[in-house]
Design a protein around this motif. Structure first.
Motif, PDB file in Angstrom:
ATOM      1  N   SER A  40      -5.870  17.541 -52.985  1.00  0.00           N
ATOM      2  CA  SER A  40      -5.353  16.402 -53.750  1.00  0.00           C
ATOM      3  C   SER A  40      -4.052  16.739 -54.457  1.00  0.00           C
ATOM      4  O   SER A  40      -3.311  15.842 -54.866  1.00  0.00           O
ATOM      5  CB  SER A  40      -6.395  15.953 -54.782  1.00  0.00           C
ATOM      6  OG  SER A  40      -7.555  15.496 -54.133  1.00  0.00           O
ATOM      7  N   ASN A  41      -3.754  18.038 -54.624  1.00  0.00           N
ATOM      8  CA  ASN A  41      -2.501  18.460 -55.260  1.00  0.00           C
ATOM      9  C   ASN A  41      -1.401  18.748 -54.245  1.00  0.00           C
ATOM     10  O   ASN A  41      -0.310  19.177 -54.620  1.00  0.00           O
ATOM     11  CB  ASN A  41      -2.741  19.711 -56.110  1.00  0.00           C
ATOM     12  CG  ASN A  41      -3.544  19.401 -57.363  1.00  0.00           C
ATOM     13  OD1 ASN A  41      -3.449  18.309 -57.905  1.00  0.00           O
ATOM     14  ND2 ASN A  41      -4.342  20.357 -57.807  1.00  0.00           N
ATOM     15  N   LEU A  42      -1.698  18.535 -52.977  1.00  0.00           N
ATOM     16  CA  LEU A  42      -0.702  18.727 -51.929  1.00  0.00           C
ATOM     17  C   LEU A  42      -0.146  17.375 -51.489  1.00  0.00           C
ATOM     18  O   LEU A  42      -0.802  16.338 -51.652  1.00  0.00           O
ATOM     19  CB  LEU A  42      -1.343  19.439 -50.728  1.00  0.00           C
ATOM     20  CG  LEU A  42      -1.860  20.861 -50.986  1.00  0.00           C
ATOM     21  CD1 LEU A  42      -2.568  21.396 -49.746  1.00  0.00           C
ATOM     22  CD2 LEU A  42      -0.717  21.792 -51.381  1.00  0.00           C
ATOM     23  N   PRO A  43       1.067  17.364 -50.935  1.00  0.00           N
ATOM     24  CA  PRO A  43       1.639  16.079 -50.505  1.00  0.00           C
ATOM     25  C   PRO A  43       0.875  15.497 -49.323  1.00  0.00           C
ATOM     26  O   PRO A  43       0.312  16.218 -48.499  1.00  0.00           O
ATOM     27  CB  PRO A  43       3.073  16.454 -50.109  1.00  0.00           C
ATOM     28  CG  PRO A  43       3.031  17.909 -49.804  1.00  0.00           C
ATOM     29  CD  PRO A  43       1.997  18.488 -50.728  1.00  0.00           C
ATOM     30  N   THR A  44       0.852  14.188 -49.274  1.00  0.00           N
ATOM     31  CA  THR A  44       0.254  13.453 -48.160  1.00  0.00           C
ATOM     32  C   THR A  44       1.383  12.858 -47.333  1.00  0.00           C
ATOM     33  O   THR A  44       2.303  12.235 -47.887  1.00  0.00           O
ATOM     34  CB  THR A  44      -0.657  12.336 -48.677  1.00  0.00           C
ATOM     35  OG1 THR A  44      -1.741  12.916 -49.410  1.00  0.00           O
ATOM     36  CG2 THR A  44      -1.230  11.538 -47.528  1.00  0.00           C
ATOM     37  N   LEU A  45       1.316  13.061 -46.039  1.00  0.00           N
ATOM     38  CA  LEU A  45       2.395  12.613 -45.150  1.00  0.00           C
ATOM     39  C   LEU A  45       1.812  11.730 -44.061  1.00  0.00           C
ATOM     40  O   LEU A  45       0.818  12.081 -43.436  1.00  0.00           O
ATOM     41  CB  LEU A  45       3.086  13.836 -44.532  1.00  0.00           C
ATOM     42  CG  LEU A  45       4.324  13.591 -43.665  1.00  0.00           C
ATOM     43  CD1 LEU A  45       5.465  13.021 -44.501  1.00  0.00           C
ATOM     44  CD2 LEU A  45       4.751  14.895 -42.991  1.00  0.00           C
ATOM     45  N   TYR A  46       2.422  10.589 -43.861  1.00  0.00           N
ATOM     46  CA  TYR A  46       1.971   9.710 -42.785  1.00  0.00           C
ATOM     47  C   TYR A  46       3.146   8.915 -42.226  1.00  0.00           C
ATOM     48  O   TYR A  46       4.122   8.635 -42.918  1.00  0.00           O
ATOM     49  CB  TYR A  46       0.875   8.750 -43.263  1.00  0.00           C
ATOM     50  CG  TYR A  46       1.289   7.768 -44.335  1.00  0.00           C
ATOM     51  CD1 TYR A  46       1.752   6.497 -43.980  1.00  0.00           C
ATOM     52  CD2 TYR A  46       1.233   8.093 -45.678  1.00  0.00           C
ATOM     53  CE1 TYR A  46       2.125   5.589 -44.947  1.00  0.00           C
ATOM     54  CE2 TYR A  46       1.611   7.192 -46.655  1.00  0.00           C
ATOM     55  CZ  TYR A  46       2.052   5.938 -46.289  1.00  0.00           C
ATOM     56  OH  TYR A  46       2.437   5.036 -47.253  1.00  0.00           O
ATOM     57  N   GLY A  47       3.050   8.613 -40.947  1.00  0.00           N
ATOM     58  CA  GLY A  47       4.080   7.806 -40.288  1.00  0.00           C
ATOM     59  C   GLY A  47       3.648   6.356 -40.214  1.00  0.00           C
ATOM     60  O   GLY A  47       2.451   6.046 -40.234  1.00  0.00           O
ATOM     61  N   GLN A  48       4.635   5.478 -40.131  1.00  0.00           N
ATOM     62  CA  GLN A  48       4.331   4.062 -40.090  1.00  0.00           C
ATOM     63  C   GLN A  48       5.258   3.364 -39.100  1.00  0.00           C
ATOM     64  O   GLN A  48       6.476   3.551 -39.125  1.00  0.00           O
ATOM     65  CB  GLN A  48       4.478   3.436 -41.483  1.00  0.00           C
ATOM     66  CG  GLN A  48       4.141   1.954 -41.516  1.00  0.00           C
ATOM     67  CD  GLN A  48       4.151   1.402 -42.925  1.00  0.00           C
ATOM     68  OE1 GLN A  48       4.370   2.136 -43.881  1.00  0.00           O
ATOM     69  NE2 GLN A  48       3.920   0.123 -43.058  1.00  0.00           N
ATOM     70  N   ILE A  49       4.661   2.596 -38.219  1.00  0.00           N
ATOM     71  CA  ILE A  49       5.419   1.737 -37.297  1.00  0.00           C
ATOM     72  C   ILE A  49       5.069   0.306 -37.666  1.00  0.00           C
ATOM     73  O   ILE A  49       3.897  -0.096 -37.593  1.00  0.00           O
ATOM     74  CB  ILE A  49       5.048   2.019 -35.831  1.00  0.00           C
ATOM     75  CG1 ILE A  49       5.299   3.486 -35.481  1.00  0.00           C
ATOM     76  CG2 ILE A  49       5.832   1.113 -34.902  1.00  0.00           C
ATOM     77  CD1 ILE A  49       4.829   3.872 -34.092  1.00  0.00           C
ATOM     78  N   ALA A  50       6.097  -0.445 -38.079  1.00  0.00           N
ATOM     79  CA  ALA A  50       5.844  -1.799 -38.571  1.00  0.00           C
ATOM     80  C   ALA A  50       6.623  -2.813 -37.755  1.00  0.00           C
ATOM     81  O   ALA A  50       7.751  -2.553 -37.302  1.00  0.00           O
ATOM     82  CB  ALA A  50       6.217  -1.911 -40.047  1.00  0.00           C
ATOM     83  N   TYR A  51       6.059  -3.944 -37.574  1.00  0.00           N
ATOM     84  CA  TYR A  51       6.711  -5.055 -36.889  1.00  0.00           C
ATOM     85  C   TYR A  51       6.565  -6.275 -37.787  1.00  0.00           C
ATOM     86  O   TYR A  51       5.476  -6.621 -38.229  1.00  0.00           O
ATOM     87  CB  TYR A  51       6.059  -5.315 -35.537  1.00  0.00           C
ATOM     88  CG  TYR A  51       6.657  -6.484 -34.783  1.00  0.00           C
ATOM     89  CD1 TYR A  51       7.900  -6.378 -34.167  1.00  0.00           C
ATOM     90  CD2 TYR A  51       5.978  -7.697 -34.706  1.00  0.00           C
ATOM     91  CE1 TYR A  51       8.448  -7.457 -33.476  1.00  0.00           C
ATOM     92  CE2 TYR A  51       6.512  -8.777 -34.029  1.00  0.00           C
ATOM     93  CZ  TYR A  51       7.750  -8.660 -33.415  1.00  0.00           C
ATOM     94  OH  TYR A  51       8.296  -9.721 -32.751  1.00  0.00           O
ATOM     95  N   SER A  52       7.700  -6.920 -38.057  1.00  0.00           N
ATOM     96  CA  SER A  52       7.689  -8.064 -38.975  1.00  0.00           C
ATOM     97  C   SER A  52       8.183  -9.307 -38.244  1.00  0.00           C
ATOM     98  O   SER A  52       9.215  -9.282 -37.565  1.00  0.00           O
ATOM     99  CB  SER A  52       8.577  -7.771 -40.192  1.00  0.00           C
ATOM    100  OG  SER A  52       8.600  -8.878 -41.062  1.00  0.00           O
ATOM    101  N   LEU A  53       7.431 -10.371 -38.395  1.00  0.00           N
ATOM    102  CA  LEU A  53       7.803 -11.646 -37.779  1.00  0.00           C
ATOM    103  C   LEU A  53       7.697 -12.717 -38.858  1.00  0.00           C
ATOM    104  O   LEU A  53       6.667 -12.843 -39.524  1.00  0.00           O
ATOM    105  CB  LEU A  53       6.848 -11.962 -36.623  1.00  0.00           C
ATOM    106  CG  LEU A  53       7.093 -13.274 -35.869  1.00  0.00           C
ATOM    107  CD1 LEU A  53       8.456 -13.241 -35.176  1.00  0.00           C
ATOM    108  CD2 LEU A  53       5.979 -13.507 -34.852  1.00  0.00           C
ATOM    109  N   SER A  54       8.825 -13.484 -39.037  1.00  0.00           N
ATOM    110  CA  SER A  54       8.835 -14.497 -40.103  1.00  0.00           C
ATOM    111  C   SER A  54       9.523 -15.769 -39.607  1.00  0.00           C
ATOM    112  O   SER A  54      10.309 -15.749 -38.648  1.00  0.00           O
ATOM    113  CB  SER A  54       9.556 -13.967 -41.353  1.00  0.00           C
ATOM    114  OG  SER A  54      10.917 -13.664 -41.055  1.00  0.00           O
ATOM    115  N   GLY A  55       9.192 -16.850 -40.244  1.00  0.00           N
ATOM    116  CA  GLY A  55       9.794 -18.134 -39.882  1.00  0.00           C
ATOM    117  C   GLY A  55      10.054 -18.969 -41.123  1.00  0.00           C
ATOM    118  O   GLY A  55       9.367 -18.835 -42.142  1.00  0.00           O
ATOM    119  N   ASN A  56      11.075 -19.864 -41.010  1.00  0.00           N
ATOM    120  CA  ASN A  56      11.430 -20.717 -42.142  1.00  0.00           C
ATOM    121  C   ASN A  56      11.856 -22.072 -41.599  1.00  0.00           C
ATOM    122  O   ASN A  56      12.734 -22.163 -40.743  1.00  0.00           O
ATOM    123  CB  ASN A  56      12.567 -20.070 -42.944  1.00  0.00           C
ATOM    124  CG  ASN A  56      12.850 -20.825 -44.223  1.00  0.00           C
ATOM    125  OD1 ASN A  56      13.343 -21.945 -44.176  1.00  0.00           O
ATOM    126  ND2 ASN A  56      12.577 -20.199 -45.358  1.00  0.00           N
TER     127      ASN A  56
END
Length: 487
Positions: free
Chosen positions: A301-317
């Motif tokens: 819990s005292n060590l860094p946590t590392l994670y990757g993220q691939i995100a896709y965003s879709l929006s409309g107006n």
């Protein structure tokens, strides 16, 4: 009501008492015909089922912790909104400005806007030390639970087998008491006849009757003991006594052949197998490794946590305008946007005043305590199997000698009784020989009981014969675990 008793009570001026009791015979749906039936009965008992369900529950949390530490997961966020703004714009120009284009204007805008957004993300754990420590904790905790429940199941099975042996033995003791009472009554009838003929006196008749009464007391006690052992066996099998039925062939010597013919390995083999097949030893060893996992959970819990993220965003107006002015009437606006992003993220608990370190130390000490318990269980296992091995050697000698003593006493009584019948010996000698035979026959059955239980203890200690069912573990893996004990 037995021959000679009523008449003897009259002669000795004693009260006549008579009680009757039937031998218990239950006709339940579960019939026990052989010792091999025990495992089938135990496997459907409430305790056995409860242990299996508890172990199954531990595997689910173990699997969940593994997925949390190593498996990627999908996350998604989104929104949907609708707004109804209204604006009014008035523009006034100076009257000194003579340009027509600078005339005063008034504009009203009434419109609605619908907006939405969906953003799914794939989260990939790259370095998650605390969750990995938690998985190790639940992984070994599940293994420990398996060993613990397996140990409990084996104890339950051994308890039922022990109760079955006790039932068998108590039935034999009851049968011996019945036979001995018949012999005692036969001896008493002859004593009474000799008294009538004047060859024996009141003391001889009273002594003979006293022996009958003692045998009746013994018979009553053995019957009660049999009933108790019947109840104990039924309870250990997860049944009420009414639901358990005992087949007559269960009480034959053929039921014991698997135990009697079992060849006990030499002591060196016994010590090795009793250690490598002892669930209690490996329960504490897995608890030790599990506690170290929890220690690593807090340390991580005292060590860094590392994670990757691939995100896709879709929006409309989408906006629908209604404008009141000099030159614009109505129009709409529609737009869609999508984007893909890649990111590398980390979080780090830099300082917590040593809280997680204290937790880690706590679990380190708990782990060390379980390691010591595992050592103690190993020492106990080896010592127990060694003691039982020595007991069996002594019990074999006692069993043979007591059988020969019983046979010799039986022959001595039979010869003395014949002599007593012919008037060549006195009643006291006949009674003494009968007492010796009764005592030696019960002693033989007692030694037989001890011998059977010791054999059962050996089988249980090395998971052999009746107990092969409980040898589920990987012994090569367990040998590596045993190195941590340094025995």
């Amino acid at each position: 009501e037995s021959d000679g008793i009523s008449e003897s009570l009259t002669i000795l001026n004693l009260n006549k008492l008579c009680t009757k009791e039937k031998f218990p015979v239950n006709k339940g749906k579960k019939t026990l015909s052989d010792f091999d039936d025990i495992i089938d009965f135990v496997s459907i008992s409430p305790q056995f089922k409860s242990n299996n369900l508890n172990y199954l529950s531990s595997t689910f949390i173990r699997n969940a912790s593994k997925k949390a530490a190593y498996y990627p997961y999908l996350s998604s966020s989104g929104s949907l909104s609708k707004s109804f703004p209204y604006t009014k714009t008035i523009t006034n120009y100076s009257i000194y400005d003579s340009s027509p284009s600078n005339a005063s204007t008034s504009t009203e805008t009434d419109y609605s806007t619908t907006s939405w957004e969906v953003s799914p993300s794939l989260i990939i754990p790259l370095f998650y030390p605390s969750q990995k420590g938690l998985f190790v904790y639940y992984d070994y905790a599940s293994k420990a639970a398996k060993r613990n429940y397996n140990y409990q199941d084996q104890i339950a099975y051994k308890t039922s087998l022990t109760n079955a042996i006790n039932l068998w033995i108590n039935y034999q003791l009851f049968s011996i008491d019945v036979e001995n009472l018949d012999l005692t009554l036969k001896n008493h009838k002859l004593t009474l006849d000799k008294y009538k003929l004047g060859f024996l006196g009141i003391p001889d008749l009273a002594t003979s009757l006293s022996l009958v009464r003692n045998q009746q007391i013994g018979l009553s006690q053995s019957l009660n003991t049999y009933k108790d052992s019947y109840i104990n066996l039924a309870r250990s099998l997860g049944l009420t006594p009414e639901k358990l039925s005992i087949d007559k062939k269960f009480f034959s010597t053929s039921s014991l052949q698997k135990i009697l013919r079992y060849k006990v390995p030499n002591l060196k083999v016994l010590k090795r197998l009793s250690l490598i097949r002892n669930d209690n030893v490996f329960y504490y060893l897995n608890e030790y490794l599990s506690d170290l996992g929890y220690k690593n959970y807090y340390s991580g819990s005292n060590l860094p946590t590392l994670y990757g993220q691939i995100a896709y965003s879709l929006s409309g107006n989408y906006s629908d305008y209604k404008v009141t002015s000099t030159d614009i009437d109505k129009y709409s606006q529609d737009s869609d946007t999508n984007s893909t992003s890649f990111s590398l993220n980390f979080s780090w608990n830099i300082f917590d005043f040593g809280k997680n370190k204290d937790y880690a130390e706590q679990w380190q000490k708990t782990a060390e305590a379980n390691l010591e318990l595992s050592k103690q269980a190993a020492i106990s296992s080896i010592s127990s199997i060694t003691q039982t091995f020595q007991d069996i050697k002594n019990e074999e000698i006692q069993l043979i000698n007591s059988f020969q003593s019983m046979e010799a006493n039986k022959l001595s009584y039979e010869k003395t009784f014949i002599a007593f019948e012919g008037g060549f010996t006195d009643a006291e000698s006949s009674i003494d020989k009968l007492k010796s035979f009764i005592s030696s026959s019960k002693q033989y059955v007692t030694y037989l009981n001890q011998y059977l239980i010791s054999k059962l203890d050996i089988m249980n200690g090395i998971k052999n014969s009746y107990f092969k069912t409980f040898r589920f573990n990987n012994e090569e893996y367990d040998k590596r675990l045993l190195e941590k004990l340094d025995l």
